[in-house]
Write a protein that holds these residues in place. Sequence first.
Motif, PDB file in Angstrom:
ATOM      1  N   SER A   1       0.822  -1.224   0.000  1.00 28.43           N
ATOM      2  CA  SER A   1       0.000   0.000   0.000  1.00 28.43           C
ATOM      3  C   SER A   1       0.842   1.253   0.000  1.00 28.43           C
ATOM      4  O   SER A   1       0.425   2.274   0.531  1.00 28.43           O
ATOM      5  N   SER A   2       2.011   1.191  -0.572  1.00 29.98           N
ATOM      6  CA  SER A   2       2.843   2.399  -0.581  1.00 29.98           C
ATOM      7  C   SER A   2       3.637   2.510  -1.886  1.00 29.98           C
ATOM      8  O   SER A   2       4.477   1.664  -2.187  1.00 29.98           O
ATOM      9  N   SER A   3       3.360   3.568  -2.651  1.00 25.68           N
ATOM     10  CA  SER A   3       4.118   3.766  -3.902  1.00 25.68           C
ATOM     11  C   SER A   3       5.574   4.069  -3.575  1.00 25.68           C
ATOM     12  O   SER A   3       6.464   3.738  -4.358  1.00 25.68           O
TER      13      SER A   3
ATOM     14  N   MET B   1      -0.891  10.253  -8.666  1.00 26.33           N
ATOM     15  CA  MET B   1      -1.664   9.182  -8.033  1.00 26.33           C
ATOM     16  C   MET B   1      -3.040   9.089  -8.667  1.00 26.33           C
ATOM     17  O   MET B   1      -4.025   9.625  -8.153  1.00 26.33           O
TER      18      MET B   1
ATOM     19  N   THR C   1      -5.556   7.075  -6.467  1.00 27.02           N
ATOM     20  CA  THR C   1      -5.998   7.850  -5.295  1.00 27.02           C
ATOM     21  C   THR C   1      -7.015   8.911  -5.704  1.00 27.02           C
ATOM     22  O   THR C   1      -8.043   9.093  -5.041  1.00 27.02           O
TER      23      THR C   1
ATOM     24  N   ALA D   1       0.747  11.826   0.415  1.00 24.89           N
ATOM     25  CA  ALA D   1       2.046  11.154   0.533  1.00 24.89           C
ATOM     26  C   ALA D   1       1.905   9.739  -0.026  1.00 24.89           C
ATOM     27  O   ALA D   1       0.801   9.195  -0.065  1.00 24.89           O
ATOM     28  N   ALA D   2       3.053   9.173  -0.452  1.00 25.63           N
ATOM     29  CA  ALA D   2       2.976   7.847  -1.071  1.00 25.63           C
ATOM     30  C   ALA D   2       3.053   6.749  -0.018  1.00 25.63           C
ATOM     31  O   ALA D   2       3.882   5.856  -0.081  1.00 25.63           O
ATOM     32  N   VAL D   3       2.224   6.844   1.002  1.00 25.03           N
ATOM     33  CA  VAL D   3       2.237   5.865   2.097  1.00 25.03           C
ATOM     34  C   VAL D   3       0.816   5.367   2.351  1.00 25.03           C
ATOM     35  O   VAL D   3      -0.140   5.993   1.904  1.00 25.03           O
ATOM     36  N   PRO D   4       0.678   4.254   3.090  1.00 30.08           N
ATOM     37  CA  PRO D   4      -0.668   3.714   3.301  1.00 30.08           C
ATOM     38  C   PRO D   4      -1.602   4.734   3.962  1.00 30.08           C
ATOM     39  O   PRO D   4      -1.212   5.437   4.888  1.00 30.08           O
ATOM     40  N   GLY D   5      -2.823   4.798   3.426  1.00 32.12           N
ATOM     41  CA  GLY D   5      -3.856   5.612   4.065  1.00 32.12           C
ATOM     42  C   GLY D   5      -3.760   7.106   3.830  1.00 32.12           C
ATOM     43  O   GLY D   5      -4.545   7.886   4.377  1.00 32.12           O
ATOM     44  N   ALA D   6      -2.804   7.560   3.003  1.00 34.24           N
ATOM     45  CA  ALA D   6      -2.659   9.010   2.805  1.00 34.24           C
ATOM     46  C   ALA D   6      -3.880   9.583   2.084  1.00 34.24           C
ATOM     47  O   ALA D   6      -4.307  10.705   2.336  1.00 34.24           O
ATOM     48  N   GLY D   7      -4.440   8.786   1.185  1.00 33.53           N
ATOM     49  CA  GLY D   7      -5.549   9.271   0.356  1.00 33.53           C
ATOM     50  C   GLY D   7      -6.752   9.712   1.162  1.00 33.53           C
ATOM     51  O   GLY D   7      -7.425  10.691   0.822  1.00 33.53           O
TER      52      GLY D   7
ATOM     53  N   ARG E   1      -5.687   0.907  -5.118  1.00 33.22           N
ATOM     54  CA  ARG E   1      -5.372   2.196  -5.751  1.00 33.22           C
ATOM     55  C   ARG E   1      -3.865   2.412  -5.834  1.00 33.22           C
ATOM     56  O   ARG E   1      -3.372   3.052  -6.773  1.00 33.22           O
ATOM     57  N   THR E   2      -3.112   1.847  -4.883  1.00 33.28           N
ATOM     58  CA  THR E   2      -1.652   1.974  -4.965  1.00 33.28           C
ATOM     59  C   THR E   2      -1.128   1.209  -6.182  1.00 33.28           C
ATOM     60  O   THR E   2      -0.221   1.677  -6.883  1.00 33.28           O
TER      61      THR E   2
ATOM     62  N   ASN F   1      -1.693   3.447  -8.959  1.00 35.95           N
ATOM     63  CA  ASN F   1      -0.741   4.564  -8.940  1.00 35.95           C
ATOM     64  C   ASN F   1       0.587   4.183  -9.604  1.00 35.95           C
ATOM     65  O   ASN F   1       1.116   4.931 -10.418  1.00 35.95           O
TER      66      ASN F   1
HETATM   67  N1  ASP Z   1      -1.254   4.378  -0.523  1.00 34.68           N
HETATM   68  C1  ASP Z   1      -1.267   5.237  -1.694  1.00 34.68           C
HETATM   69  C2  ASP Z   1       0.113   5.255  -2.324  1.00 34.68           C
HETATM   70  O1  ASP Z   1       1.095   5.058  -1.661  1.00 34.68           O
HETATM   71  C3  ASP Z   1      -1.741   6.619  -1.378  1.00 34.68           C
HETATM   72  C4  ASP Z   1      -3.205   6.551  -0.943  1.00 34.68           C
HETATM   73  O2  ASP Z   1      -4.065   6.556  -1.839  1.00 34.68           O
HETATM   74  O3  ASP Z   1      -3.494   6.455   0.244  1.00 34.68           O
HETATM   75  O4  ASP Z   1       0.224   5.445  -3.515  1.00 34.68           O
END
Ligand code: ASP
Length: 434
Positions: free
Chosen positions: A289-291, A325, A328, A367-373, A405-406, A409
């Motif tokens: 879950s992290s780009s 993204m 996202t 941010a490209a991390v889990p749950g940022a969206g 979604r990641t 992305n």
């Molecule tokens: N987890 C997504 C990413 O890292 C960002 C998100 O949509 O929460 O690309």
Amino acid sequence: MAKFKIAFHWQILIGMTLGVVWGLLAINFGFLQFTDFYIKPWGTIFINLLKLIAVPLIIVSLISGVGNLTDIGKLSRIGWKTLGFYILTTVIAISVGLIIVNLTNPGKVFPEDKAQEFKQKFAENVKQKQQQAVEMKNVSPLQPIVDIVPSNIFKSFTDNTKMLQVIFFSILFGIAMVLLPDEKVRPVKDFVNSLNDIVLKIIDIIMKSAPYGVFALIAALMVDVAGNNPKDTLSLFAALGVYSLTVILGLLTMIFVIYPLFIKIFTKIKFNKFLKAIGPVQLLAFSTSSSAATLPFTMETAEEKLGVSNETASFVLPLGATVNMDGTSLYQAVAAVFLAQVYGMHLDLAQQLTIIVTATLASIGSAAVPGAGIVMLVIVLTAVGIPTEGIALIFAVDRPLDMLRTAVNVTGDTTIASIIATGEDELDVAVANS
Ligand code: ASP
């Protein structure tokens, strides 16, 4: 005796499947604590391994990519083209999301009692996300540009959330190298080129543990999400079924309709070859879950399996991981309309256009991390006047949708990298189609 070797994407798929199987066993037979204590840490180690190499990779590959350029004009041409394509695909993704959600109308079939129940259940999480979004909003509109320029580059090097600053500095460093006579910079060039090879080798080594890493990640995730109350989790998922299917349909449309069109129009790569090459990247993005965590592998794959030059990959992909993204933004558009429908609001054309603009900006800012969206979704909701408490309704299914979604992305980033490389005559079609 010939050695039997399972293809890499199968290895990852097997890891994921075993993770699901383990997760189910753990939930049914109560190995929850065992999973948490002895399996989850391996997933964390794997993610750490990927993250530890991300900043060094961006630095050396960008410096060597830009530093080996012969003319600076090319860099600005690639830069504008990349940004143009990134914005274009994001706007298309949001439009796809809006069209599908206006057809399926998931908010209209959402039961009222569930809405109340979810609001109570997730009230705490909502407060947290709202707070994070407020912190991001109470600043000058130019702040994102200010944030790209660090005041202390060594601090940026030590912070994975400052990728854009690292990109900025590395490009500056590379440009300075191009502007100086070759004999002056030759030692640094050779050194950075050699570092680049070493970093790529490290990624190779790390990726050998990917099947085990994704096993641990998926097993731990299942236990975290459904561990204590599997029945409850199932009923949450069922209530949000139409909404989730709408997001999934939109995301699959990107992967199977929109990107193939882009690949067909702008490159000479066969789409099935493209998909086969980036399949493992998508699976890794799905599992982490992290780009950002996936970036090292995305870059390696783009260069080795799609024949994208180091110069293009090192510029287009880190930038894409942080600002592009599509998945996202699509999800944010669908979620906004879903919540508007649940609240009985009718969104006119102007409001839907506002969603396109704010979701584009919000996905760039995520941010490209889990749950940022979901944090940035709060900003989209505010812009169109939808109550932000609404995110309580979609919390339960956010993680699985985040995984998908990641994956979208990273597919978007790789598609654009292939297009830019083709345009610059820097894509080895033979490699891509082999
Ligand atoms: N987890 C997504 C990413 O890292 C960002 C998100 O949509 O929460 O690309």
